[in-house]
Design a protein around this motif. Structure first.
Motif, mmCIF file in Angstrom:
data_model
loop_
_atom_site.group_PDB
_atom_site.id
_atom_site.type_symbol
_atom_site.label_atom_id
_atom_site.label_comp_id
_atom_site.label_asym_id
_atom_site.label_seq_id
_atom_site.Cartn_x
_atom_site.Cartn_y
_atom_site.Cartn_z
ATOM 1 N N ALA A 1 -8.020 1.289 41.646
ATOM 2 C CA ALA A 1 -6.815 0.459 40.727
ATOM 3 C C ALA A 1 -6.347 -0.543 41.999
ATOM 4 C CB ALA A 1 -5.511 2.296 41.749
ATOM 5 N N TYR B 1 -7.622 -3.864 40.212
ATOM 6 C CA TYR B 1 -6.933 -4.077 38.864
ATOM 7 C C TYR B 1 -5.282 -4.757 39.243
ATOM 8 C CZ TYR B 1 -10.570 -0.761 36.750
ATOM 9 O OH TYR B 1 -11.592 0.186 36.402
ATOM 10 N N ARG C 1 -10.883 0.167 32.412
ATOM 11 C CA ARG C 1 -10.230 0.751 32.886
ATOM 12 C C ARG C 1 -9.550 1.955 32.755
ATOM 13 N NH1 ARG C 1 -10.706 -4.276 34.052
ATOM 14 N NH2 ARG C 1 -9.652 -6.054 34.881
ATOM 15 N N ASN D 1 -14.590 -1.371 33.484
ATOM 16 C CA ASN D 1 -13.931 -2.387 32.343
ATOM 17 C C ASN D 1 -13.441 -2.087 31.515
ATOM 18 O OD1 ASN D 1 -15.899 -4.999 33.833
ATOM 19 N ND2 ASN D 1 -17.707 -4.492 32.178
#
Length: 122
Positions: free
Chosen positions: A53, A56, A20, A18
């Motif tokens: 990744a 995201y 990152r 959360n």
């Protein structure tokens, strides 16, 4: 490790996700980590980092909420809710997921999960 320490390790995974914090993955996952439900994922922290990744990029606002957490021995079971919006289509995404983690030697060694994919298949 104790059951409480195993829970903390899994909670650290979701905190890192959360926030990152891809660097934290090295502290959470063993070099030999295997995601038994995703055989195409590379072994170890690098496979996890690559998967995160991709998520995201596809769903920049993706957040995971912990709904339930149960642990016994070297297993931690967690039920989570994943919510976000696809970057390209602006379509909202939601899924509920159940994961079973094997924790040993201070790191997550393996994972099994049920809950479907967030990313569309080609």
């Amino acid at each position: 490790m104790s059951v409480a320490e195993n829970k903390k390790k899994v909670l650290a995974l979701y905190k890192a996700f959360n926030e990152r914090d891809l660097a934290e993955i090295e502290q959470v996952f063993a070099e030999s980590f295997v995601d038994h439900s995703t055989p195409e994922q590379a072994v170890g922290p690098e496979g996890v980092r690559t998967y995160f990744a991709m998520l995201y990029d596809a769903i920049p606002d993706l957040r995971i909420t912990i709904d339930d957490l149960v642990a016994e021995g070297d297993r931690v079971v967690i039920r989570t809710s994943w919510r976000g919006t696809y970057a390209e289509s602006k379509e909202a995404v939601y899924r509920s997921m159940i994961q079973i983690f094997h924790v040993g030697q201070g790191k997550i060694q393996g994972e099994w999960n049920e809950g479907g994919d967030l990313l569309p298949k080609d």
